[in-house]
Design a protein around this motif. Structure first.
Motif, short mmCIF file in Angstrom:
data_model
loop_
_atom_site.label_atom_id
_atom_site.label_comp_id
_atom_site.label_asym_id
_atom_site.label_seq_id
_atom_site.Cartn_x
_atom_site.Cartn_y
_atom_site.Cartn_z
N ASP A 293 0.79 -1.13 0.06
CA ASP A 293 -0.14 0.14 0.15
C ASP A 293 0.79 1.38 0.06
N ASP A 294 2.30 1.50 -0.01
CA ASP A 294 2.89 2.50 0.49
C ASP A 294 3.89 2.98 -0.81
N ILE A 295 3.50 1.86 -1.94
CA ILE A 295 4.88 1.87 -3.10
C ILE A 295 4.57 3.33 -3.67
N PRO A 296 3.28 3.57 -3.75
CA PRO A 296 2.82 5.17 -4.66
C PRO A 296 4.32 6.34 -3.19
N ALA A 297 3.83 6.31 -2.46
CA ALA A 297 4.60 7.27 -1.25
C ALA A 297 6.24 6.61 -1.68
N PHE A 298 6.37 5.35 -1.56
CA PHE A 298 8.42 4.69 -1.99
C PHE A 298 8.67 4.93 -3.03
N ASN A 299 7.57 5.24 -4.30
CA ASN A 299 8.24 5.09 -5.16
C ASN A 299 8.82 7.39 -5.86
#
Length: 184
Positions: free
Chosen positions: A169-175
């Motif tokens: 779920d954190d992938i957008p912020a991670f990217n």
């Protein structure tokens, strides 16, 4: 997301994604797509040649071509490393000397290491979390603390060149954080 200026500035950048079989597929495909959309060349590195197989949580998923094996990789060619999670992948990769050598080299070079979910186990086993603040899947909290790190429960954490996130779920912020680090 990436802006036109960040896309232009990332052309010529190269990132290595380190995995073994059993990585959480979306934790490879999400960052890989975001990086490639920003103009970055992304290579998949693994312990053996051929292909590696992703997982969708606890079910086998797709196979991906390995671009380079750990032992043959020249870390000087890379601007950052991404470490996807997946319990099977992370438990296997953490004890591979060649994978440890790569993350230690990129760390010594001061380049970004972006790790998500269970991917932090490789950093724990490589001695790279002491004094660092990071996040991970909650089950790694004790491992990170016992290795001298400061664990926090946040979507994304940046401490120096270390970028960490908890879960898919954190992938957008991670990217976004990874692309910002590569743009710097």
């Amino acid at each position: 997301m990436a802006t036109a200026s960040s896309v232009k500035s990332l052309n010529g950048k190269r990132v290595a994604i380190l995995v073994t079989d059993g990585f959480e597929q979306v934790e490879l495909t999400g960052p890989k797509k975001a990086l490639e959309d920003a103009g970055v060349q992304v290579d998949i590195l693994s312990g053996t040649a051929g292909q590696v197989r992703g997982w969708n949580h606890d079910k086998p998923a797709d196979s991906f071509k390995v671009d380079t094996v750990f032992d043959a990789a020249n870390i000087d060619q890379y601007d950052a490393i991404v470490l996807p999670g997946g319990v099977q992948n992370s438990d296997t990769i953490r004890v591979l000397p060649a994978a440890q050598k790569l993350v230690k080299a990129i760390n010594s070079a001061g380049k970004p290491i972006a790790v998500i979910c269970h991917g932090g186990w490789l950093l724990v086993s490589s001695g790279l979390v002491k004094g660092k603040t990071m996040t991970s899947f909650a089950s790694l909290k004790d491992d990170i603390i016992n290795a001298g790190g400061n664990w926090v429960d946040k979507e994304v954490v940046k401490d120096g060149q270390l970028i960490s996130s908890r879960q898919p779920d954190d992938i957008p912020a991670f990217n976004q954080q990874l692309i910002q680090a590569l743009s710097a």
